[in-house]
Design a protein around this motif. Structure first.
Motif, PDB file in Angstrom:
ATOM      1  N   GLU A 125      10.717  28.200  10.587  1.00 57.11           N
ATOM      2  CA  GLU A 125       9.760  27.495  11.433  1.00 57.11           C
ATOM      3  C   GLU A 125       8.997  26.421  10.657  1.00 57.11           C
ATOM      4  N   VAL A 126       8.481  26.784   9.489  1.00 58.98           N
ATOM      5  CA  VAL A 126       7.699  25.821   8.707  1.00 58.98           C
ATOM      6  C   VAL A 126       8.600  24.703   8.178  1.00 58.98           C
ATOM      7  N   LEU A 127       9.806  25.045   7.771  1.00 62.04           N
ATOM      8  CA  LEU A 127      10.731  24.019   7.289  1.00 62.04           C
ATOM      9  C   LEU A 127      11.092  23.042   8.400  1.00 62.04           C
ATOM     10  N   TRP A 128      11.269  23.570   9.605  1.00 65.56           N
ATOM     11  CA  TRP A 128      11.564  22.711  10.765  1.00 65.56           C
ATOM     12  C   TRP A 128      10.412  21.740  11.009  1.00 65.56           C
ATOM     13  N   GLU A 129       9.175  22.250  10.934  1.00 65.65           N
ATOM     14  CA  GLU A 129       8.008  21.393  11.101  1.00 65.65           C
ATOM     15  C   GLU A 129       7.937  20.341  10.002  1.00 65.65           C
ATOM     16  N   ALA A 130       8.274  20.730   8.776  1.00 67.23           N
ATOM     17  CA  ALA A 130       8.238  19.792   7.661  1.00 67.23           C
ATOM     18  C   ALA A 130       9.220  18.643   7.867  1.00 67.23           C
ATOM     19  N   VAL A 131      10.422  18.959   8.368  1.00 63.09           N
ATOM     20  CA  VAL A 131      11.423  17.912   8.611  1.00 63.09           C
ATOM     21  C   VAL A 131      10.948  16.977   9.725  1.00 63.09           C
TER      22      VAL A 131
END
Length: 300
Positions: free
Chosen positions: A139-145
């Protein structure tokens, strides 16, 4: 929205003064304020693709201009899918099984059912593909991208700060590709192996050279030309056994032997599983995994 309804419901062109009286929000405005607001709203509707038509109701008085929205230009055509297409929609709705997109898929199915269609995926459940995103870090990686922001996490014993470039799925596993500021180079990270909760950090992401990104994407398709026999602790390493075949050779108690296809540099990936995976054959790969684990133990 009120302007849209007014022009959509009208059977004739609606003149400006009529619009001023009918549309809530225009009443009470001065002449200049009404003109500015009406022109802005009209331009906004056209920018959204709503076909606001201008014309006159009288051939004798063409200067008396009004506005309308033709239903035939505005409304979508009737939904008409074949049985095969409807089944395909049902399958597509079940491809994503994580919470983020599962809700959107449910809304889409509800709209189709309200139109009299029943895209029931259960009839073809045996053929349903699945793209999961169950890793805690996803989830956090998706937001970062999406936000183009650096993200910090621990990976293979090191604290990393990564500028994310791509989040991709390969053979059922998610990988983050980005600039590892800690190492000063582009790297790929298997999301399931991230050792801490990712945290967004301040800063921006420098757009990478497309050729660099392509090289990293290609590396995820490394040729698996080598065969190995590994003993896997029962219930462990599902990403390894998913595409493996039973080897039919003795294994330690609590383990099962599997025959797997691996790339030439598979030692690091196999070593990541720690004591859950033991390489039985070939001896060179077993030695490489052992060397890798000893190096990690010495570093810690």
């Amino acid at each position: 929205m009120n302007l849209t309804i007014c022009l959509l419901m009208a059977r004739r062109f609606v003149e400006r003064e009529q619009i001023r009286e009918l549309v809530e929000g225009y009443r009470g405005l001065g002449d200049a304020a009404f003109e500015r607001t009406f022109e802005r709203d009209k331009d906004d509707l056209r920018a959204l693709g709503v076909p606001v038509e201008m014309g006159s109701n009288s051939s004798l008085f063409p200067d008396e201009v009004g506005y309308r929205i033709r239903r035939s230009d505005f409304e979508l055509p009737a939904i008409d899918f074949t049985a095969a297409e409807t089944a395909a929609l049902g399958v597509a709705s079940s491809v994503w099984d994580d919470a983020r997109l599962g809700g959107e898929a449910a809304k889409a199915l509800a709209k189709l059912r309200a139109s009299g269609l029943d895209p029931d995926a259960s009839r073809v459940a045996a053929f349903t593909p699945t793209v999961g995103a169950r890793e805690p870090a996803f989830e956090v990686l998706w937001e970062a991208v999406l936000a183009a922001r650096p993200v910090a996490f621990a990976y293979r014993g090191l604290d990393r700060v990564v500028e994310p470039w791509r989040l991709v799925n390969r053979t059922g596993a998610w990988y983050l590709i980005g600039l590892d500021r800690t190492r000063g180079e582009g790297r790929s990270f298997k999301v399931s192996r991230i050792e801490s909760d990712p945290v967004l950090v301040d800063g921006s992401v420098t757009e990478p050279d497309p050729a660099v990104v392509e090289r990293h994407l290609a590396s995820l398709h490394a040729r698996r030309d080598n065969e190995a026999v590994v003993a896997v602790r029962d219930g462990a390493a599902p990403d390894l056994t998913r595409f493996a075949e039973p080897a039919g050779v003795p294994a330690p108690p609590g383990f099962s032997a599997w025959r797997v296809r691996v790339s030439a540099d598979a030692a690091g990936d196999l070593a990541w599983h720690g004591a859950d995976v033991v390489v039985l054959e070939p001896a060179a790969l077993a030695d490489a995994v052992r060397t890798h684990l000893e190096a990690v133990a010495a570093w810690r």
